[in-house]
Design an enzyme around this catalytic site. Structure first.
Site, PDB file in Angstrom:
ATOM      1  CD  GLU A 131      35.557  37.777  43.953  1.00  0.00           C
ATOM      2  OE1 GLU A 131      35.182  36.626  44.122  1.00  0.00           O
ATOM      3  OE2 GLU A 131      36.233  38.124  42.950  1.00  0.00           O
ATOM      4  N   GLY A 136      38.188  44.523  40.817  1.00  0.00           N
ATOM      5  CA  GLY A 136      37.151  45.311  41.492  1.00  0.00           C
ATOM      6  C   GLY A 136      35.880  44.538  41.790  1.00  0.00           C
ATOM      7  N   GLY A 189      38.709  58.163  42.265  1.00  0.00           N
ATOM      8  CA  GLY A 189      38.998  57.092  43.224  1.00  0.00           C
ATOM      9  C   GLY A 189      39.370  55.780  42.564  1.00  0.00           C
ATOM     10  CG  ASP A 203      46.529  47.523  40.367  1.00  0.00           C
ATOM     11  OD1 ASP A 203      46.390  47.357  41.592  1.00  0.00           O
ATOM     12  OD2 ASP A 203      45.597  47.396  39.547  1.00  0.00           O
ATOM     13  CE  LYS A 207      43.743  45.072  40.394  1.00  0.00           C
ATOM     14  NZ  LYS A 207      43.300  46.264  39.648  1.00  0.00           N
TER      15      LYS A 207
HETATM   16  N1  HSE Z   1      43.856  51.101  41.013  1.00  0.00           N
HETATM   17  C1  HSE Z   1      43.106  49.951  40.677  1.00  0.00           C
HETATM   18  C2  HSE Z   1      42.619  50.067  39.239  1.00  0.00           C
HETATM   19  C3  HSE Z   1      41.953  49.812  41.631  1.00  0.00           C
HETATM   20  O1  HSE Z   1      42.668  51.167  38.688  1.00  0.00           O
HETATM   21  O2  HSE Z   1      42.201  49.078  38.668  1.00  0.00           O
HETATM   22  C4  HSE Z   1      41.286  48.492  41.597  1.00  0.00           C
HETATM   23  O3  HSE Z   1      42.161  47.472  41.954  1.00  0.00           O
END
Ligand code: HSE
Length: 430
Positions: A131, A136, A189, A203, A207
């Site tokens: 998940e 996130g 973070g 990224d 997803k």
């Molecule tokens: N680096 C990713 C973002 C973290 O900024 O969305 C969550 O997958």
């Protein structure tokens, strides 16, 4: 009495520490919800002595994470190491082969190896959940594979990278420089270990490829995601977009039609009255269109320790309760291989910004190039800068295909009055 659940955690970075904190903060509640005691037995991370503000001495420290899968006293492994290959992948393979339940937040690994891992999970009957890998803290994997499971879904799209959205919205609001805002996103973070994955759209593409599989029941096809990032977006474009009634967001969009599977991540102009235009900071949002439910819209924190840990532990709670759902909502054998629709045939309205020498001939050459590519304009605006002798020309096209845009850009490249590389962005029309 129901047995406790014995956990091993691989990776103690931002999210790993967030998971330990959450398990400690909400221990009683989680025990009431699952009827089981969740016990972290072993931990593996790169550096035992790093100060994380957590006492790691009460866990077994395992130097090589893959060794966690060799133990017989572990029911479930949580992988938060990251990276599509190497230790994370070895650990996933070994755990699932051995029949140990496996949770990960690793979107890169799933985008590249998700089908293999899902097949291993089916063979060994070890539960495999992820998940936290998509958007996130938003329960989007569950939302698509369970909540929307009755629907035929043709389209899924949204803001899938918190770092990029934080950068774009902060640049726009506070007029701050790109690199300055990126550094803040790293401190908070949000960003990946390699932040180029965030700002170059990779990224979000990881997803999106996972969401496509969940939504359409197609095999994961990360390689066919057309990907571009936010680096070319300037404050000038944000201002121009605003004047036209749009804001700029990094949008991941997937569609399945008779033309095939189309997947693209790119900065887009989003109408200011679209729900995605209200998504600020590191928040993510995903919309899908189901044939019975209509539009579902999910939004929430898309990055950071606590929201990501929330999604990891939600998987843990599900497994502790005995849930055994399939990783992609259907057996891997039932996932279809479909043809890919390229950008050439995909239709969209397009924003183009050209920096052009103030010269009566420039506009004529540009409109001729548009006519040769059979592109009609919806609007054209021109801002003169008398000092520099350069005009900014803002074109918004009528719907046209990607191959027409390619043609016009080739023509533009031959026009000497166009002084810089054209800025091209799609307009979200959903
Ligand atoms: N680096 C990713 C973002 C973290 O900024 O969305 C969550 O997958």
């Amino acid at each position: 009495m129901v047995q406790g659940l014995r956990i091993a955690l691989a990776g103690l970075g931002t999210v790993g520490c967030g998971v330990l904190k959450l398990l400690s903060d909400n221990a009683d509640l989680i025990k009431r919800r699952t009827g089981r005691r969740i016990e972290v037995i072993a931990i593996s991370a790169r550096n035992k002595n790093r100060d994380r503000g957590i006492d790691v001495s009460r866990y077994d420290w395992v130097e090589n994470a893959v060794d966690l899968a060799k133990r017989d006293d572990i029911d479930l492994i949580i992988e938060l190491i990251g990276g599509s290959e190497g230790t994370a992948l070895d650990l996933a393979r070994q755990s699932l082969k051995k029949g140990i339940a496996f949770i990960t937040a690793n979107k890169a690994m799933i985008a590249h190896h998700g089908l293999e891992l899902a097949a291993l999970s089916e063979q060994s009957k070890a539960v495999f959940r992820y998940e936290a890998a998509v958007a996130g803290g938003i329960p989007i994997v569950k939302g698509v594979s369970e909540g929307a499971a009755a629907n035929c879904i043709h389209q899924i799209y949204g803001i899938l990278n918190g770092t990029s959205n934080f950068i774009l919205t902060t640049m726009e609001k506070d007029k701050r420089a790109f690199l300055d805002v990126l550094a803040e996103a790293q401190e908070l973070g949000y960003a990946e270990a390699d932040p180029t994955f965030d700002i170059d759209g990779i990224d979000a593409a990881h997803k999106l490829s996972i969401l496509s599989t969940l939504a359409f029941g197609t095999k994961i096809d990360f390689d066919s995601v057309i990907t571009s990032g936010i680096q070319p977006v300037t404050i000038t474009d944000m201002n121009e977009a605003k004047a036209l009634g749009y804001c700029i967001r990094l949008i991941g969009m997937a569609e399945k039609s008779e033309n095939g599977l189309f997947q693209r991540v790119s900065p887009c102009l989003v109408p200011l009255n679209h729900p995605l235009a209200q998504v600020d900071g590191s928040v993510n949002a995903v919309a899908l269109e189901g044939n019975h439910v209509g539009r579902l819209f999910f939004a929430g924190a898309g990055a950071g320790a606590a929201p990501t840990a929330s999604a990891v532990v939600a998987d843990l709670v599900d497994i502790a309760r005995g849930s055994r759902t399939l990783p992609f909502g259907m057996p891997t054998q039932s996932l279809e291989a479909v043809s890919v629709e390229t950008a050439d045939t995909h239709t969209s309205r397009v924003y183009i910004r050209l920096s052009v020498i103030n010269d009566p001939a420039s506009l004529a050459k540009i409109t001729t190039a548009l006519a040769e590519a059979k592109i009609s304009l919806d609007s054209l605006a021109q801002h003169h800068n008398n000092d520099s002798g350069i005009s900014e020309l803002i074109l918004v096209t009528e719907p046209c295909q990607g191959d027409q845009i390619k043609t016009v850009l080739t023509r533009f490249a031959t026009i000497p009055e166009i002084k810089t590389t054209p800025v091209v962005m799609y307009i979200l029309n959903i």
